[in-house]
Design a protein around this motif. Sequence first.
Motif, PDB file in Angstrom:
ATOM      1  N   ASN A  74       0.834  -1.215   0.000  1.00 20.87           N
ATOM      2  CA  ASN A  74       0.000   0.000   0.000  1.00 20.87           C
ATOM      3  C   ASN A  74       0.867   1.264   0.000  1.00 20.87           C
ATOM      4  N   TRP A  75       1.896   1.235   0.826  1.00 26.52           N
ATOM      5  CA  TRP A  75       2.765   2.408   0.965  1.00 26.52           C
ATOM      6  C   TRP A  75       3.498   2.683  -0.342  1.00 26.52           C
ATOM      7  N   ALA A  76       4.042   1.617  -0.935  1.00 28.26           N
ATOM      8  CA  ALA A  76       4.793   1.770  -2.185  1.00 28.26           C
ATOM      9  C   ALA A  76       3.910   2.400  -3.267  1.00 28.26           C
ATOM     10  N   ILE A  77       2.691   1.931  -3.352  1.00 24.80           N
ATOM     11  CA  ILE A  77       1.784   2.425  -4.396  1.00 24.80           C
ATOM     12  C   ILE A  77       1.446   3.893  -4.156  1.00 24.80           C
ATOM     13  N   ARG A  78       1.218   4.225  -2.908  1.00 25.04           N
ATOM     14  CA  ARG A  78       0.928   5.622  -2.564  1.00 25.04           C
ATOM     15  C   ARG A  78       2.126   6.534  -2.850  1.00 25.04           C
ATOM     16  N   LEU A  79       3.316   6.040  -2.496  1.00 22.28           N
ATOM     17  CA  LEU A  79       4.525   6.835  -2.722  1.00 22.28           C
ATOM     18  C   LEU A  79       4.714   7.138  -4.205  1.00 22.28           C
ATOM     19  N   ALA A  80       4.525   6.099  -5.021  1.00 23.09           N
ATOM     20  CA  ALA A  80       4.743   6.267  -6.460  1.00 23.09           C
ATOM     21  C   ALA A  80       3.701   7.215  -7.048  1.00 23.09           C
ATOM     22  N   ALA A  81       2.451   7.078  -6.603  1.00 26.61           N
ATOM     23  CA  ALA A  81       1.396   7.951  -7.130  1.00 26.61           C
ATOM     24  C   ALA A  81       1.694   9.404  -6.757  1.00 26.61           C
ATOM     25  N   ARG A  82       2.174   9.599  -5.541  1.00 28.08           N
ATOM     26  CA  ARG A  82       2.463  10.974  -5.115  1.00 28.08           C
ATOM     27  C   ARG A  82       3.664  11.546  -5.866  1.00 28.08           C
ATOM     28  N   GLN A  83       4.706  10.708  -5.993  1.00 30.26           N
ATOM     29  CA  GLN A  83       5.903  11.218  -6.693  1.00 30.26           C
ATOM     30  C   GLN A  83       5.574  11.585  -8.143  1.00 30.26           C
ATOM     31  N   LEU A 107      -8.326   1.756  -5.352  1.00 29.56           N
ATOM     32  CA  LEU A 107      -8.513   3.063  -4.690  1.00 29.56           C
ATOM     33  C   LEU A 107      -7.995   4.184  -5.583  1.00 29.56           C
ATOM     34  N   LEU A 108      -6.861   3.924  -6.261  1.00 24.25           N
ATOM     35  CA  LEU A 108      -6.350   4.944  -7.186  1.00 24.25           C
ATOM     36  C   LEU A 108      -7.361   5.190  -8.303  1.00 24.25           C
ATOM     37  N   GLU A 109      -7.980   4.111  -8.781  1.00 23.57           N
ATOM     38  CA  GLU A 109      -9.001   4.285  -9.837  1.00 23.57           C
ATOM     39  C   GLU A 109     -10.124   5.199  -9.344  1.00 23.57           C
ATOM     40  N   GLN A 110     -10.492   5.025  -8.072  1.00 28.27           N
ATOM     41  CA  GLN A 110     -11.548   5.890  -7.525  1.00 28.27           C
ATOM     42  C   GLN A 110     -11.109   7.354  -7.506  1.00 28.27           C
ATOM     43  N   ASP A 111      -9.780   7.558  -7.449  1.00 28.57           N
ATOM     44  CA  ASP A 111      -9.258   8.932  -7.454  1.00 28.57           C
ATOM     45  C   ASP A 111      -8.969   9.430  -8.870  1.00 28.57           C
ATOM     46  N   GLY A 112      -9.410   8.699  -9.865  1.00 27.57           N
ATOM     47  CA  GLY A 112      -9.270   9.175 -11.244  1.00 27.57           C
ATOM     48  C   GLY A 112      -8.087   8.607 -12.005  1.00 27.57           C
ATOM     49  N   TYR A 113      -7.355   7.674 -11.411  1.00 23.14           N
ATOM     50  CA  TYR A 113      -6.242   7.048 -12.144  1.00 23.14           C
ATOM     51  C   TYR A 113      -6.778   5.995 -13.101  1.00 23.14           C
ATOM     52  N   GLU A 114      -5.994   5.756 -14.148  1.00 23.71           N
ATOM     53  CA  GLU A 114      -6.316   4.659 -15.057  1.00 23.71           C
ATOM     54  C   GLU A 114      -5.311   3.540 -14.772  1.00 23.71           C
ATOM     55  N   VAL A 115      -5.819   2.339 -14.560  1.00 25.05           N
ATOM     56  CA  VAL A 115      -4.923   1.221 -14.247  1.00 25.05           C
ATOM     57  C   VAL A 115      -5.018   0.181 -15.362  1.00 25.05           C
ATOM     58  N   VAL A 140       2.961   6.437 -14.060  1.00 27.84           N
ATOM     59  CA  VAL A 140       3.722   6.847 -12.872  1.00 27.84           C
ATOM     60  C   VAL A 140       4.203   5.654 -12.051  1.00 27.84           C
ATOM     61  N   LEU A 141       3.598   4.495 -12.299  1.00 26.87           N
ATOM     62  CA  LEU A 141       3.954   3.321 -11.498  1.00 26.87           C
ATOM     63  C   LEU A 141       3.753   2.053 -12.307  1.00 26.87           C
ATOM     64  N   VAL A 142       4.743   1.158 -12.212  1.00 24.63           N
ATOM     65  CA  VAL A 142       4.574  -0.207 -12.700  1.00 24.63           C
ATOM     66  C   VAL A 142       4.739  -1.090 -11.471  1.00 24.63           C
TER      67      VAL A 142
END
Length: 377
Positions: A74-83, A107-115, A140-142
């Motif tokens: 969870n932390w890694a994904i959040r860090l990458a999205a923020r960076q 959760l990122l999708e709910q915030d408007g990200y495309e996965v 931004v993240l793989v």
Amino acid sequence: MIYLDHAATTPVPRAVADEMYAVLTEGFGNPSAQYPLGRDAHALVERCRATVAEALGCAPERFAFTSCGTEGDNWAIRLAARQGRHTGRHVITTATEHSAVLEPCRLLEQDGYEVTYLRPDRSGNITAEQVAQALREDTVLVSVMLVNNETGCVFPVREIADLMRARGTKALLHTDAVQGFLKVPFRADALGADLISVSGHKLGAPKGVGGLYLGERVRAPRPLLAGGGQEMGLRSGTEATAQLAGFARAVALRRASLDDDLAHMAQIKAYALERLLAIEGVERVGNGTAPHILAVSLVGYPSQNVVEELGAQGICISAGSACHRGQPSHVYKAMGLPKHTAAGVLRVSFGPATTEAEIDALAAALQAHRARRFPML
Ligand code: PLP
């Protein structure tokens, strides 16, 4: 009891439990306290960090303890999205990740990200080429796991890192190495991933401890928990000293006999494959090469029934990930297995002490189940 579910969790060796007991009862100081008991506890935390970081193949200051693999993911994904917040809102992952990666992506999708969810082939594998094709300017993240927890497939993280570097992408690469750490040899500082999450309880440590490697390309990481500044200011909260001591001791124990243990597990896996495939109606699922995980299907016999019946006889195996709680696995669905094959998937996973006699008992119990029950229509 015959325990063949080491990918779900592992027993804690006596030496690990003893170490934890000593920390709980004698070395129990708060690592922030300014007297010897506290300073000793602080030194213990840093020794544990050094031990786990060394096994992971990185400098200690690149490794933060977490409470579990899920937290690291969870932390890694959040860090990458923020960076990457000024770069874009596109994420690439695989359809076969653990829910600890898939759910934060949702959760990122709910915030408007495309996965983009890469689909595995029928054997459970994904290729670096698939990542290359999905990579975009705004990625931004793989996030691609090192070893799949249900099939034992090893994903080409090194190759993915190389192609991402070659493309000059700003995207960070995260790998969930919960099933790979001390199972599939790698060095964090040579793998090419920017973020690597691991968990203690898959390798003889207690539940409730894990860690995250943060590589050089992770810039000014935002703390996961803000507060007293523990864990290099990245994850505040009084350190769980006994858990950390247990993690470090378990890692040291595993490393001491790693080559022998991995060779033993690979040999047991080959033996299990031979014994189980000899049973009529059993097929291999995927072609995972990790030494500790084997997936097969007793085609047409619902795995939940098998797991329960064998469990009542003292044989512990899994119907897929322990995290699914009886739901059909998204991994086998993504692999496109036929319905009757998917319904019958069983995951058998091994530890350093697993014996051929235990595999013989499993094979006999499966055979008996098949003889007693009727397949689904
Ligand atoms: N990732 C993978 C691949 C796993 O197999 C697991 C646990 O089954 C996790 C993450 C979650 O780890 P933890 O149980 O430490 O939260």
